[in-house]
Design a protein around this motif. Structure first.
Motif, short mmCIF file in Angstrom:
data_model
loop_
_atom_site.label_atom_id
_atom_site.label_comp_id
_atom_site.label_asym_id
_atom_site.label_seq_id
_atom_site.Cartn_x
_atom_site.Cartn_y
_atom_site.Cartn_z
N MET A 124 0.73 -1.02 -0.16
CA MET A 124 -0.45 0.21 0.12
C MET A 124 0.56 1.18 -0.17
SD MET A 124 -3.41 -0.64 0.53
CE MET A 124 -3.75 0.96 0.96
N VAL A 125 -0.01 1.94 -0.82
CA VAL A 125 1.17 3.50 -0.73
C VAL A 125 -0.07 4.47 -0.46
CG1 VAL A 125 2.90 5.30 -2.25
CG2 VAL A 125 2.85 2.86 -2.76
N GLY A 126 0.46 5.19 0.69
CA GLY A 126 -0.27 6.45 1.34
C GLY A 126 0.48 7.72 1.61
N HIS A 170 3.78 7.23 2.54
CA HIS A 170 4.64 6.12 3.65
C HIS A 170 3.67 5.08 3.25
CE1 HIS A 170 5.08 4.00 7.13
NE2 HIS A 170 3.91 3.60 7.34
N GLY A 171 4.88 3.78 3.12
CA GLY A 171 4.42 2.46 2.75
C GLY A 171 4.13 1.41 3.23
N TRP A 172 3.17 0.75 3.84
CA TRP A 172 2.49 -0.39 4.38
C TRP A 172 2.43 -1.76 3.67
CZ3 TRP A 172 0.25 3.71 3.74
CH2 TRP A 172 -1.35 3.60 3.61
N ASN A 173 1.56 -2.71 4.30
CA ASN A 173 1.24 -4.11 3.81
C ASN A 173 -0.18 -4.07 4.00
OD1 ASN A 173 4.31 -4.68 4.53
ND2 ASN A 173 3.72 -5.46 2.58
N LEU A 174 -0.62 -4.69 3.40
CA LEU A 174 -1.95 -5.67 3.01
C LEU A 174 -2.00 -6.38 3.10
CD1 LEU A 174 -4.42 -3.48 1.35
CD2 LEU A 174 -4.64 -4.08 3.66
N VAL A 175 -2.61 -7.69 4.08
CA VAL A 175 -2.38 -9.48 3.67
C VAL A 175 -3.17 -10.06 4.02
CG1 VAL A 175 0.21 -8.84 4.50
CG2 VAL A 175 -1.92 -9.27 6.48
N LYS A 176 -3.32 -10.95 2.80
CA LYS A 176 -4.82 -12.07 3.73
C LYS A 176 -4.48 -13.69 4.26
CE LYS A 176 -8.31 -14.26 0.21
NZ LYS A 176 -8.74 -13.98 -0.82
N ILE A 177 -5.21 -13.20 5.19
CA ILE A 177 -5.03 -14.52 6.34
C ILE A 177 -6.27 -14.68 6.79
CG2 ILE A 177 -4.67 -14.62 8.85
CD1 ILE A 177 -2.08 -13.68 6.98
N GLU A 178 -6.36 -16.28 6.61
CA GLU A 178 -7.67 -16.72 7.06
C GLU A 178 -8.76 -16.06 6.35
OE1 GLU A 178 -6.61 -19.75 8.04
OE2 GLU A 178 -5.01 -19.07 9.31
N GLY A 179 -7.82 -16.01 4.38
CA GLY A 179 -9.63 -15.22 3.95
C GLY A 179 -10.20 -14.33 4.05
N GLN A 180 -9.52 -13.18 5.34
CA GLN A 180 -9.44 -12.13 4.95
C GLN A 180 -8.07 -11.04 4.99
OE1 GLN A 180 -13.15 -10.81 5.58
NE2 GLN A 180 -13.46 -12.64 6.40
N TRP A 181 -8.61 -9.87 4.27
CA TRP A 181 -7.04 -9.12 4.09
C TRP A 181 -8.12 -7.49 6.02
CZ3 TRP A 181 -4.14 -9.16 0.63
CH2 TRP A 181 -4.49 -9.46 -1.07
N GLN A 187 -10.63 0.70 9.27
CA GLN A 187 -11.16 1.30 10.22
C GLN A 187 -9.78 2.26 11.13
OE1 GLN A 187 -13.73 2.93 8.39
NE2 GLN A 187 -14.00 3.85 10.40
N GLU A 188 -9.74 0.77 11.92
CA GLU A 188 -8.34 0.90 12.37
C GLU A 188 -7.37 1.61 12.55
OE1 GLU A 188 -9.36 -3.16 15.70
OE2 GLU A 188 -8.73 -3.88 13.08
N ILE A 189 -6.93 1.36 11.13
CA ILE A 189 -5.96 1.66 10.73
C ILE A 189 -5.55 3.56 10.35
CG2 ILE A 189 -5.55 0.84 8.31
CD1 ILE A 189 -2.41 0.59 8.62
N LYS A 190 -6.98 3.78 9.64
CA LYS A 190 -7.16 5.00 8.93
C LYS A 190 -7.04 6.30 9.90
CE LYS A 190 -10.85 4.45 5.67
NZ LYS A 190 -12.24 4.64 5.00
N LYS A 191 -6.92 5.41 11.51
CA LYS A 191 -6.81 7.12 12.42
C LYS A 191 -4.91 7.21 11.97
CE LYS A 191 -4.02 3.75 15.56
NZ LYS A 191 -4.39 3.30 16.94
N SER A 230 -3.65 7.24 5.57
CA SER A 230 -4.89 7.37 4.17
C SER A 230 -4.43 7.13 2.92
CB SER A 230 -5.22 8.81 4.19
OG SER A 230 -4.12 9.08 3.96
N TRP A 231 -4.87 6.70 2.33
CA TRP A 231 -4.46 5.89 0.63
C TRP A 231 -5.29 6.05 0.12
CZ3 TRP A 231 -6.29 3.22 5.18
CH2 TRP A 231 -7.51 2.62 4.92
N SER A 232 -5.44 6.63 -1.52
CA SER A 232 -6.24 6.92 -2.60
C SER A 232 -7.05 5.66 -2.91
CB SER A 232 -5.88 7.10 -3.29
OG SER A 232 -4.62 7.08 -4.33
N GLU A 233 -6.94 4.27 -2.80
CA GLU A 233 -7.63 3.41 -3.22
C GLU A 233 -8.94 2.67 -2.73
OE1 GLU A 233 -4.98 0.19 -3.77
OE2 GLU A 233 -3.24 1.07 -4.43
#
Length: 362
Positions: A295-297, A309-320, A348-352, A355-358
């Motif tokens: 993720m880039v935002g 800033h850059g970070w990751n999206l990960v898919k764990i047990e079917g959930q992102w 919602q938790e990380i939006k504090k 932020s990102w445009s996607e």
């Protein structure tokens, strides 16, 4: 399993057939593997078991008896690659494939039991995408691509979009400063792409190899058989946090080295910034069967300022989930300290403070 640890190998998918490196698999099972350059023949021997395979042949010999291959063995990136099915038949083994974890377990009466993590670049229907991907893996300085499909690649913008998609899917290969694209049209269309790297192409090639080797070493060290996706993610998160130092001094001075933005900086040098942390996780997690995106935002600092800033999206047990390993690494560095403040957060938790445009995925 080898000493209770899984073996990670790279696979290639061609025309629906998964090709795997024969040497890595057989050596992990304690077979002696030799290569005859003159005849282009690989031989694996253990106890009363002998296997001979000549590159380009559709027939191999197992203890002198012929075994047919779906496709002939071939050399890719200095490795002799054979169909996964051939590994099963040559060993007289049971091969069990687990799609979610991208893991194959080989159980052989002749050579014992082995768990192998198959890492393969996903098949892509776009031949230009695949050509660019292979070029970046080898750090080629340029490629030429011929096509009759003018609608698909009719402009420089369309070609750039394909190249950017490759780097989006494989951020750990992003050592490029820019692309130079030339399109010549006639009866067919010829596309030439010149890659301008941040480092000499020879160095990039060595960096890619070093990252690959280090990633395999890390996985062998921290991934245990039977781990869940969450346990694998945590083990790799913890390793990166404990073995990487945020390049804080250069960050403050505005003198961050280009290596710190890469997976090489984080995994091999042990120093990086957000892009390097995220790129490193995009290298490690797919190798253990976990989907990962970069993720880039922007991120909001403790003083309220927003910075790229850059970070990751990960898919764990079917959930992102969102994963920010960089911000879980204390600054300044505190040896032995790990935080989980940014481990598997919802949108919602990380939006504090991110932020990102996607469009959000969760």
């Amino acid at each position: 399993m080898v000493d209770g640890k899984p073996l990670s190998v790279s696979a290639v998918i061609e025309n629906g057939t998964t090709l795997v490196p024969i040497r890595s698999i057989f050596e992990s099972l304690q077979a002696e593997v030799t290569w005859d350059q003159t005849t282009q023949t690989v031989t694996a021997v253990k106890d009363n078991f002998t296997l001979q395979l000549q590159v380009g042949s559709l027939v191999a010999l197992r203890n002198g008896q012929p075994i047919s291959l779906q496709v002939p063995g071939k050399i890719i990136e200095s490795s002799t690659m054979v169909p996964l099915r051939f590994v099963s038949e040559s060993l007289g083994a049971e091969v069990r494939w687990d799609e979610p974890s991208k893991t194959v377990v080989i159980q052989s009466k002749d050579l014992g039991s082995q768990e192998i993590i198959i890492q393969s670049a996903p098949e892509n229907a776009d031949p230009l995408y695949n050509k660019i991907l292979q070029a970046l893996l080898k750090a080629d300085e340029s490629i030429t691509f011929d096509t009759t499909n003018r609608n698909q690649y009719g402009s420089t913008e369309k070609v750039i979009a394909v190249a950017e998609k490759v780097l989006q899917d494989h951020p750990y290969l992003n050592h490029t400063e820019s692309f130079e694209i030339r399109i010549n049209s006639g009866n067919s269309q010829q596309i030439k792409i010149t890659f301008h790297y941040n480092f000499p192409s020879r160095d990039v090639r060595e960096m890619n190899q070093a990252v690959d080797e280090k990633a395999r070493e890390i996985i062998k060290r921290v991934i245990q058989p039977g781990m869940t996706e969450l346990e694998k993610e945590k083990a790799l998160h913890d390793y990166v946090v404990l073995n990487t130092k945020f390049d804080y001094e250069n960050y403050q001075k505005g003198t961050i080295a280009k290596e710190s933005y890469t997976a090489y900086g984080v995994l091999v040098k042990g120093v990086g910034v957000c892009q390097g942390y995220a790129s490193a996780m995009c290298k490690l997690l797919p190798m253990v069967g976990i989907e990962c995106r970069m993720m880039v935002g922007t991120g909001k600092t403790a003083r309220g300022a927003e910075e790229p800033h850059g970070w990751n999206l990960v898919k764990i047990e079917g959930q992102w989930y969102h994963l920010d390993v960089n911000w879980d690494d204390p600054i300044p560095d505190q040896p032995g300290a790990i935080r989980y403040t940014y481990f598997n957060l919802s949108d919602q938790e990380i939006k504090k403070d991110h932020s990102w445009s996607e469009q959000p995925i969760t």
